[in-house]
Enzyme design. Structure first.
Site, PDB file in Angstrom:
ATOM      1  N   GLU A  68      -0.616   4.089  10.000  1.00 38.63           N
ATOM      2  CA  GLU A  68      -2.062   4.113   9.731  1.00 38.63           C
ATOM      3  C   GLU A  68      -2.798   5.091  10.651  1.00 38.63           C
ATOM      4  OE1 GLU A  68      -4.178   0.517   8.756  1.00 38.63           O
ATOM      5  OE2 GLU A  68      -2.284  -0.508   8.315  1.00 38.63           O
ATOM      6  N   PHE A  96       0.878  -1.179   0.000  1.00 37.86           N
ATOM      7  CA  PHE A  96       0.000   0.000   0.000  1.00 37.86           C
ATOM      8  C   PHE A  96       0.909   1.221   0.000  1.00 37.86           C
ATOM      9  CE2 PHE A  96      -2.754   3.004   2.483  1.00 37.86           C
ATOM     10  CZ  PHE A  96      -3.900   2.969   1.696  1.00 37.86           C
TER      11      PHE A  96
END
Length: 391
Positions: free
Chosen positions: A361, A122
């Protein structure tokens, strides 16, 4: 053995309890050589594919079971941080494809990542825009049937070993968040370069990537132009709860290790546990673990029950579970005395593993901002429904 009584909570169905037992057996059988992190991750992904574990990382029907993701990450993290990492990135790396990809994109990549035959990544973070995704500067310029990528990404998990990256770049439809788009990128493309491998206190495959005139076909875009920010936030909305679950797994293992220590270690002829101060530490650790579990599985259940977004619930779970896991692990280290900081001890490894979870995150302080804004928005909506002036 960690406490499993939480599986009787009403958040779960019988299929989740069966899955928990399956993952427990898989994790207990792992034999991971941490001498070569890249090789270990490749081996773990292959093993997860062969055992059917990786099948839960992405859904061909465009939907993910967040409770399953959380149960798997909690269990794997309790056994080994690198095993959790390997599974998590199979899901996060293809989350945009699972949730927003075309039928052709899902058919091409998800069988490979779910089967453990391809490693995913990602690619969102940039050197000058970490949590501030809207200020990403990497560009994707349309040129005929292609987009040309220019810029850098950094702190990319699985960077350097991934077979497929979901990457976010500025296509310029509008300023800020509305001008980003999402692409599927493979490392064989000319202009794709792994500039630097990044070392951390808990070794994981991480890299800084550079794109110089890297051409990708327009068909590699996920969703429509300008939807990248919404795609990224939606993916993080799902997987942020699973980060909290990994922290919960670390905390459960620390509590188990601490209980083993204080019931077998003697001080002045009696178990360490007999000291009331030690009992107080154990009580605080057990409380933090259960409270974190409630927040984690509330967020997961809420998403699985059809909520379009769980921004508030996921932020609360991520903030509390990671911060409290840090405290639980620190207490476990303290209760182990000198052995707690000895290289190779379980609690020493947990101490290194947990720290990054409070950053990636969405760092803890960013989650506080998210929660505060969600609380204010809820208050204003309630005031508006009552016909009162908003504060």
């Amino acid at each position: 053995m960690a406490d499993r009584s939480f599986l009787d909570w009403p958040f779960f169905e019988d299929r989740h309890r069966a899955l928990a037992a399956e993952i427990e057996a898989f994790a207990a059988g792992l034999d991971i050589d941490h001498g070569d992190t890249d090789a270990a991750c490749r081996a773990l992904v292959t093993a997860m594919g062969e055992a059917g574990v990786a099948a839960h990382s992405g859904a061909l029907d465009g939907r993910l079971d967040v409770r399953s993701l959380c149960l798997i990450r909690e269990t794997l993290a309790r056994y080994d941080g690198l095993a959790d990492f390997a599974f998590a990135m199979q899901g996060l790396g293809t989350g945009a494809i699972s949730l927003f990809g075309s039928e052709a994109q899902r058919a091409e990549w998800l069988p490979l990542t779910r089967g453990g035959k391809a490693i995913s990544a990602f690619a969102l973070t940039e050197p000058r825009s970490g949590s501030d995704v809207a200020n990403s500067t990497m560009t994707a310029t349309r040129d005929g049937d292609d987009y040309v990528l220019d810029g850098e990404k950094t702190w990319i998990s699985n960077g350097g070993i991934a077979d497929v990256y979901t990457l976010f770049a500025r296509t310029g439809e509008a300023p800020g968040a509305r001008g980003l788009s999402c692409f599927i990128v493979t490392p064989d493309l000319p202009g794709f370069e792994v500039v630097e491998r990044l070392n951390t206190i808990a070794p994981h495959p991480l890299a800084r990537l550079r794109f110089t005139g890297c051409r990708v076909p327009a068909s590699a875009m996920i969703g429509a132009p300008g939807q990248g920010f919404r795609i990224a936030m939606s993916v993080l909305d799902v997987f942020r709860s699973s980060v909290a679950a990994a922290a919960l797994g670390f905390a459960r293992r620390a509590l188990d290790e601490a209980l083993d220590r204080v019931t077998t270690r003697e001080v002045q002829g009696a178990p360490l546990f007999d000291l009331q101060m030690v009992q107080g530490h154990i009580a605080d650790m057990a409380l933090d673990v259960d409270a974190a579990a409630l927040l984690v599985y509330r967020a997961a259940w809420t998403k699985d029950s059809g909520a379009p977004r769980v921004t508030r619930e996921a932020a609360m779970a991520k903030l509390f579970a990671t911060d409290q896991a840090q405290k639980v692990i620190d207490r476990a280290v303290q209760l182990h005395g000198g052995d707690g900081v000895r290289s190779g001890e379980v609690v020493e490894s947990l101490y290194r593993e947990i720290r990054a979870l409070r950053i990636y995150e969405g760092a803890s302080d960013v989650q506080r901002v998210v929660i505060a804004r969600q609380a204010l928005a809820g208050h204003q909506n309630q005031a508006g429904n009552r016909g009162e002036p908003a504060a």
